[in-house]
Design a protein around this motif. Structure first.
Motif, PDB file in Angstrom:
ATOM      1  N   ASP A 274      34.736 -37.252 -27.916  1.00 17.58           N
ATOM      2  CA  ASP A 274      35.792 -37.964 -27.189  1.00 17.58           C
ATOM      3  C   ASP A 274      35.419 -38.223 -25.742  1.00 17.58           C
ATOM      4  O   ASP A 274      35.989 -39.111 -25.101  1.00 17.58           O
ATOM      5  N   ALA A 275      34.483 -37.451 -25.215  1.00 22.65           N
ATOM      6  CA  ALA A 275      34.067 -37.626 -23.821  1.00 22.65           C
ATOM      7  C   ALA A 275      32.709 -36.964 -23.629  1.00 22.65           C
ATOM      8  O   ALA A 275      32.310 -36.082 -24.401  1.00 22.65           O
ATOM      9  N   VAL A 276      32.019 -37.391 -22.586  1.00 23.83           N
ATOM     10  CA  VAL A 276      30.788 -36.731 -22.168  1.00 23.83           C
ATOM     11  C   VAL A 276      30.979 -36.273 -20.734  1.00 23.83           C
ATOM     12  O   VAL A 276      31.653 -36.941 -19.945  1.00 23.83           O
ATOM     13  N   LYS A 277      30.434 -35.109 -20.416  1.00 26.27           N
ATOM     14  CA  LYS A 277      30.665 -34.539 -19.091  1.00 26.27           C
ATOM     15  C   LYS A 277      29.343 -34.203 -18.410  1.00 26.27           C
ATOM     16  O   LYS A 277      28.408 -33.711 -19.047  1.00 26.27           O
ATOM     17  N   LEU A 278      29.313 -34.472 -17.106  1.00 25.82           N
ATOM     18  CA  LEU A 278      28.157 -34.167 -16.270  1.00 25.82           C
ATOM     19  C   LEU A 278      28.483 -32.982 -15.364  1.00 25.82           C
ATOM     20  O   LEU A 278      29.605 -32.472 -15.353  1.00 25.82           O
ATOM     21  N   GLN A 279      27.494 -32.565 -14.578  1.00 27.68           N
ATOM     22  CA  GLN A 279      27.701 -31.606 -13.499  1.00 27.68           C
ATOM     23  C   GLN A 279      27.147 -32.241 -12.225  1.00 27.68           C
ATOM     24  O   GLN A 279      25.994 -32.686 -12.203  1.00 27.68           O
ATOM     25  N   THR A 280      27.979 -32.278 -11.191  1.00 28.02           N
ATOM     26  CA  THR A 280      27.604 -33.006  -9.974  1.00 28.02           C
ATOM     27  C   THR A 280      27.444 -32.038  -8.805  1.00 28.02           C
ATOM     28  O   THR A 280      28.422 -31.528  -8.260  1.00 28.02           O
ATOM     29  N   TYR A 281      26.178 -31.765  -8.487  1.00 24.71           N
ATOM     30  CA  TYR A 281      25.848 -30.912  -7.343  1.00 24.71           C
ATOM     31  C   TYR A 281      24.397 -31.183  -6.959  1.00 24.71           C
ATOM     32  O   TYR A 281      23.621 -31.791  -7.713  1.00 24.71           O
ATOM     33  N   ARG A 282      24.028 -30.740  -5.802  1.00 25.43           N
ATOM     34  CA  ARG A 282      22.637 -30.615  -5.386  1.00 25.43           C
ATOM     35  C   ARG A 282      22.400 -29.135  -5.103  1.00 25.43           C
ATOM     36  O   ARG A 282      23.362 -28.386  -4.857  1.00 25.43           O
ATOM     37  N   PRO A 283      21.157 -28.688  -5.109  1.00 25.73           N
ATOM     38  CA  PRO A 283      20.956 -27.255  -4.852  1.00 25.73           C
ATOM     39  C   PRO A 283      21.553 -26.801  -3.531  1.00 25.73           C
ATOM     40  O   PRO A 283      22.079 -25.687  -3.429  1.00 25.73           O
ATOM     41  N   ASP A 284      21.528 -27.664  -2.523  1.00 19.14           N
ATOM     42  CA  ASP A 284      22.049 -27.263  -1.219  1.00 19.14           C
ATOM     43  C   ASP A 284      23.569 -27.310  -1.138  1.00 19.14           C
ATOM     44  O   ASP A 284      24.144 -26.800  -0.171  1.00 19.14           O
TER      45      ASP A 284
END
Length: 352
Positions: free
Chosen positions: A49-59
């Motif tokens: 029903d959906a696809v999910k990402l993760q939004t970050y940078r190491p810093d």
């Protein structure tokens, strides 16, 4: 028990709707945009029903330090620093726009877990339809309030959080303006054994917090996720990859395309099987009346004859009166002639 509901991109989510399946792309892109795009395509093909990402940078998620506090001890990532892990695992921010574009072309909603306010701002510019708060960020109440201020639906994973911390996260979301909120029961082990899940917590969460409730599942197969549907889970989130042996940080505990297809199919079957309380004869049983027992005449009788015990038997098929009425039938007189091997009916019998 109440039945709360939220809506993401026009899809209603509640116990009255089939489970909402989220394919978590996480770090399974393994540093290749082409792989991330293919994961989205396979998730859509599998029926998610959906696809999910993760939004970050190491810093934005940790500090570049080799101090002991920042070094991982045990598990899949033993010995690495947090910065090293997140440097390898993070989704480059310039990938988000093409990923969102491809998902929309395929007709599958896409959203993300932001790990700081700058990630929220990026996702707002892409018009993300919802937000997910990761388990380890459930204690970051300022972040939750900032996400809530977007007015978008929010899902909060509760791994490692106790009941008080879950309540605090819910209150922060409400204070920030979130109107559509869901929570996920979660065990923050990678992978997590099924026996750690204590799925009976899910109906307690539904009653205690009054929210749409689901499961973020880190077990290695679909059994736990499907079982959660029976206990009221309306959302299932599973990590998804093209190849479990791909060597990425999350590949080893992720579903492959065939597994995700099975989850989408079988969780919906489990939900349909729940139905409602119903003791009546079901449509699939209608043709099987001949396999029930009922009363049949076993000899020819004339009108006026008295039915005795030798004249009837309890046999298959089930087109006569039920065997429980045998004592009421015996001793009655017949209104009409009957033939051997015909069903007993009260319409054939006289009350006198």
């Amino acid at each position: 028990m109440s039945n709360p509901v939220i809506s993401i991109a026009g899809r209603q989510i509640s116990r009255n709707h089939s489970p909402y399946i989220i394919a978590e792309l996480s770090a399974n892109h393994n540093g290749r945009l082409e792989t991330a795009l293919q994961i989205i395509e396979e998730a859509a093909r599998a029926g998610a029903d959906a696809v999910k990402l993760q939004t970050y940078r190491p810093d934005t998620i940790t500090l570049d330090s080799t101090a002991e506090d920042f070094r991982i001890k045990g598990g899949l990532w033993d010995g690495r620093t947090l910065y090293e892990l997140y440097e390898e695992a993070h989704m480059p921010w310039e990938w988000h726009e093409p990923l969102f574009k491809r998902a929309r072309e395929l007709g599958i909603p896409i959203f993300s877990s932001p790990f700081d306010t700058s990630a929220v701002d990026l996702l707002e510019n892409l018009n993300a339809p919802a937000y997910k708060i990761a388990s380890f960020e459930a204690v970051d109440l300022p972040l939750i309030r900032y996400v809530a201020s977007t007015g978008k639906p929010m899902i909060i994973s509760t791994g490692m959080a106790d009941a008080e911390e879950i309540q605090e996260a819910i209150e922060a979301a409400r204070e920030g303006g979130c109107k559509e909120l869901a929570i996920l029961h979660c065990v923050s082990g990678y992978p997590a054994p099924a026996e750690d899940y204590n799925l009976r917590t899910i109906p307690d969460m539904i009653e205690r917090f009054g929210l749409v409730t689901g499961l973020s599942d880190h077990t290695l197969d679909n059994t736990t996720a499907i079982a959660s549907v029976v206990l009221g889970a309306s959302i299932i989130e599973k990590h998804f990859t093209l190849d479990r042996n791909g060597g990425g940080p999350d590949d080893s505990f992720s579903l492959e395309p065939e597994d995700l297809t099975a989850l989408c199919r079988d969780s919906k079957t489990a939900w349909k099987a729940l139905g409602e309380v119903d003791y009546g004869r079901k449509s699939s049983e209608q043709g099987n009346a001949q396999f029930r027992r009922s009363l049949y005449f076993v000899k020819d009788l004339k009108a006026g004859d008295v039915v005795d015990v030798a004249a009837i038997r309890s046999v298959r098929p089930g087109y006569g009166v039920a065997p429980k009425y045998m004592d009421e039938v015996i001793g009655k007189r017949l209104k009409v002639d009957v033939t051997c091997n015909s069903p007993v009916s009260f319409e054939l019998l006289s009350d006198t």
